[in-house]
Design a protein around this motif. Structure first.
Motif, mmCIF file in Angstrom:
data_model
loop_
_atom_site.group_PDB
_atom_site.id
_atom_site.type_symbol
_atom_site.label_atom_id
_atom_site.label_comp_id
_atom_site.label_asym_id
_atom_site.label_seq_id
_atom_site.Cartn_x
_atom_site.Cartn_y
_atom_site.Cartn_z
ATOM 1 N N UNK A 316 0.891 -1.156 -0.050
ATOM 2 C CA UNK A 316 -0.128 -0.105 0.107
ATOM 3 C C UNK A 316 0.800 1.251 -0.085
ATOM 4 N N UNK A 317 0.467 2.188 0.907
ATOM 5 C CA UNK A 317 1.523 3.474 0.733
ATOM 6 C C UNK A 317 2.710 3.058 1.362
ATOM 7 N N UNK A 318 3.773 3.615 0.607
ATOM 8 C CA UNK A 318 4.877 3.089 1.154
ATOM 9 C C UNK A 318 5.347 3.730 2.537
ATOM 10 N N UNK A 319 6.157 3.007 3.331
ATOM 11 C CA UNK A 319 6.362 3.821 4.587
ATOM 12 C C UNK A 319 7.125 5.179 4.396
ATOM 13 N N UNK A 320 7.977 4.997 3.418
ATOM 14 C CA UNK A 320 8.696 6.499 3.228
ATOM 15 C C UNK A 320 7.852 7.529 2.947
ATOM 16 N N UNK A 321 6.881 7.431 2.166
ATOM 17 C CA UNK A 321 5.705 8.448 1.738
ATOM 18 C C UNK A 321 4.955 8.869 3.336
ATOM 19 N N UNK A 322 4.593 7.730 4.034
ATOM 20 C CA UNK A 322 3.958 8.033 5.303
ATOM 21 C C UNK A 322 4.706 8.806 6.242
ATOM 22 N N UNK A 323 6.038 8.326 6.474
ATOM 23 C CA UNK A 323 7.052 8.892 7.298
ATOM 24 C C UNK A 323 7.086 10.659 6.848
ATOM 25 N N UNK A 324 7.401 10.800 5.319
ATOM 26 C CA UNK A 324 7.460 12.007 4.897
ATOM 27 C C UNK A 324 6.282 12.709 5.324
ATOM 28 N N UNK A 325 5.252 12.307 5.159
ATOM 29 C CA UNK A 325 4.002 13.298 5.492
ATOM 30 C C UNK A 325 4.022 13.623 6.729
ATOM 31 N N UNK A 326 4.388 12.911 7.854
ATOM 32 C CA UNK A 326 4.475 12.979 9.379
ATOM 33 C C UNK A 326 5.507 13.891 9.561
ATOM 34 N N UNK A 327 6.772 13.853 9.051
ATOM 35 C CA UNK A 327 7.875 14.863 9.042
ATOM 36 C C UNK A 327 7.434 16.348 8.386
ATOM 37 N N UNK A 328 6.674 16.243 7.334
ATOM 38 C CA UNK A 328 6.168 17.498 6.643
ATOM 39 C C UNK A 328 5.009 18.158 7.737
ATOM 40 N N UNK A 329 4.455 17.625 8.309
ATOM 41 C CA UNK A 329 3.035 17.914 9.150
ATOM 42 C C UNK A 329 4.037 18.450 10.434
ATOM 43 N N UNK A 330 4.911 17.766 10.778
ATOM 44 C CA UNK A 330 5.727 17.982 12.086
ATOM 45 C C UNK A 330 6.671 19.385 12.081
ATOM 46 N N UNK A 331 7.433 19.111 10.980
ATOM 47 C CA UNK A 331 8.205 20.515 10.780
ATOM 48 C C UNK A 331 9.752 20.163 11.337
ATOM 49 N N UNK A 332 9.902 19.326 12.127
ATOM 50 C CA UNK A 332 11.037 19.059 12.783
ATOM 51 C C UNK A 332 11.058 17.741 13.381
ATOM 52 N N UNK A 333 12.415 17.198 13.843
ATOM 53 C CA UNK A 333 12.472 15.997 14.172
ATOM 54 C C UNK A 333 12.172 16.005 15.964
ATOM 55 N N UNK A 334 11.837 17.091 16.381
ATOM 56 C CA UNK A 334 11.770 16.882 18.033
ATOM 57 C C UNK A 334 10.636 16.111 18.330
ATOM 58 N N UNK A 335 10.837 15.155 19.162
ATOM 59 C CA UNK A 335 9.770 14.095 19.577
ATOM 60 C C UNK A 335 8.524 14.681 19.675
ATOM 61 N N UNK A 336 8.222 16.112 20.226
ATOM 62 C CA UNK A 336 6.944 16.548 20.541
ATOM 63 C C UNK A 336 6.249 16.944 19.093
ATOM 64 N N UNK A 337 7.265 17.389 18.131
ATOM 65 C CA UNK A 337 6.574 17.755 16.723
ATOM 66 C C UNK A 337 6.163 16.591 16.059
ATOM 67 N N UNK A 338 7.144 15.611 16.407
ATOM 68 C CA UNK A 338 6.894 14.319 15.269
ATOM 69 C C UNK A 338 5.497 13.760 15.882
ATOM 70 N N UNK A 339 5.144 13.614 17.254
ATOM 71 C CA UNK A 339 3.811 13.518 17.835
ATOM 72 C C UNK A 339 2.661 13.963 17.268
ATOM 73 N N UNK A 340 2.923 15.453 17.166
ATOM 74 C CA UNK A 340 1.894 16.126 16.645
ATOM 75 C C UNK A 340 1.570 15.940 14.924
ATOM 76 N N UNK A 341 2.915 15.856 14.220
ATOM 77 C CA UNK A 341 2.918 15.567 12.855
ATOM 78 C C UNK A 341 1.991 13.958 12.921
#
Ligand SMILES: [Fe+2]
Ligand SMILES: [Fe+2]
Length: 382
Positions: A316-341
């Motif tokens: 299905x949706x590749x993990x790379x796209x899914x992870x990219x969407x999370x980081x895209x919405x998070x804006x940074x790798x900080x754990x709190x931002x990733x959780x929000x993303x």
């Protein structure tokens, strides 16, 4: 032209007189009359003029001709249920000579393809065409953290792949459509042009900072292959426009909202506006098709189940796209931002599901079917 016009105007059996100064006029006139089946008389008294009586052939030529429907699509009688293949490429409403060749347009039934909404959607689409060179602020300066830029590039790579499928599907059906349904052909042609622009701007955004395109996965391509190879117009429109592009509407507005730079935001907004029309036309002609034949609902439902079965061993949706969407919405790798993303992406997936269910209900599916079919939709989104 002058002689033909005079003969057309003359009453049956009524002779016309032709005179002129060309030295060979009568020789040529005699030959022409023989070829056209008119009676030619040259009066003995005056060798500079001739008398012609119209023969039956010229009017017989058009006696078996027929009107190819009506020109004005707003008149309900203009579009016929089953335009004959012998009308071919003739402008709708033209008088078609008998003996015109038979064409082979497989999509030749009004119930299969027509929606009066095509007229309005085509006008809207032509008015809303935008120029990629000027509509997007390519020159605006920005610099994203490396990994966020990588995420944008991966998402753009994924979008280009999906836009390519979205261009191929309507293009294939344009060539199968009876030209009698001109407005539908025009809508599909503008749709293909829209997708061509989407491919361009997503590619340009991917390459903007000198990166190479990202990953293309086997699972994503397997999902799109089922669309590209779907032979049935109703099924292909349903899978592409209602389910796929419907889901992409949510995705593109999400990308526009969380875009980390103004170029990404602009390309997604412009594409989303176009996609809304693609969804609207898919819904419009399928609703009319279903109204004329309710068994189409079962055909469409089975197509979703079949596609789900065919794809069940793919990721299905590749993990790379899914992870990219999370980081895209998070804006940074900080754990709190990733959780929000992550929460934003989870809400996006829920919103896609809600949108699909709503469209399925509008087409006439039951609550249970809408729920089931939406959850069986490809995890690749398109
Ligand atoms: Fe598109
Ligand atoms: Fe589209």
């Amino acid at each position: 032209m002058l002689v033909k016009r005079a003969l057309r105007a003359a009453a049956d059996g009524h002779p016309i007189t032709v005179s002129g100064t060309a030295p060979d006029l009568l020789v040529h006139l005699r030959t022409w009359c023989r070829a056209e089946g008119h009676e030619f008389q040259s009066p003995e008294l005056d060798p500079t003029c001739a008398v012609i009586v119209r023969g039956p052939a010229s009017s017989q030529r058009w006696s078996g001709a027929e009107r190819a429907g009506g020109a004005d699509a707003l008149n309900p009688a203009a579009i016929v249920d089953r335009p004959p293949q012998r009308w071919g490429l003739a402008a709708r409403g033209a008088l078609v000579e008998s003996g015109s060749p038979e064409f082979h347009f497989p999509l030749a039934e009004k119930a299969q393809v027509w929606s009066a909404d095509a007229i309005r959607l085509y006008a809207q689409a032509t008015a809303a065409q935008w120029d990629p060179a000027t509509a997007i602020p390519w020159d605006v300066e920005f610099d994203l953290p490396d990994e966020v830029e990588d995420a944008v590039v991966q998402i753009m790579t994924y979008l280009v792949e999906n836009e390519t499928a979205a261009l191929i599907v309507p293009s294939r059906f344009i060539a199968q459509l009876h030209p009698h349904f001109r407005e539908v052909m025009q809508v599909l042609a503008v749709q293909a042009a829209d997708e061509a622009r989407h491919m361009e701007v997503f590619t340009r955004r991917a390459l903007l900072k000198g990166r190479r395109p990202g990953l293309s996965t086997a699972g994503g391509q397997a999902s799109l292959q089922t669309l590209v190879e779907e032979p049935d117009f109703a099924v292909a429109s349903f899978l592409l426009s209602v389910l796929g592009e419907g889901t992409f509407l949510s995705l593109l507005w999400f990308l526009e909202r969380f875009a980390p730079d103004p170029v990404t935001s602009a390309v997604c907004r412009l594409a989303a506006q176009d996609e809304a029309r693609h969804v609207a036309f898919g819904m419009a002609h399928l609703r009319e098709h279903i109204q004329s034949d309710a068994s189409v609902l079962g055909l469409l439902a089975n197509a979703v189940r079949r596609r789900h079965d065919a794809l069940r061993h793919t990721a299905g949706l590749n993990a790379e796209v899914f992870d990219a969407l999370v980081l895209f919405a998070a804006g940074s790798w900080s754990p709190a931002d990733i959780a929000t993303g992550y929460d934003h992406v989870a809400r996006l997936v829920e919103e896609m599901h809600t949108g699909r269910r709503k469209r399925l209900l509008r087409l006439g599916f039951s609550e249970g079917d809408a729920e089931e079919l939406s959850s069986l939709h490809t995890r690749n989104f398109m």
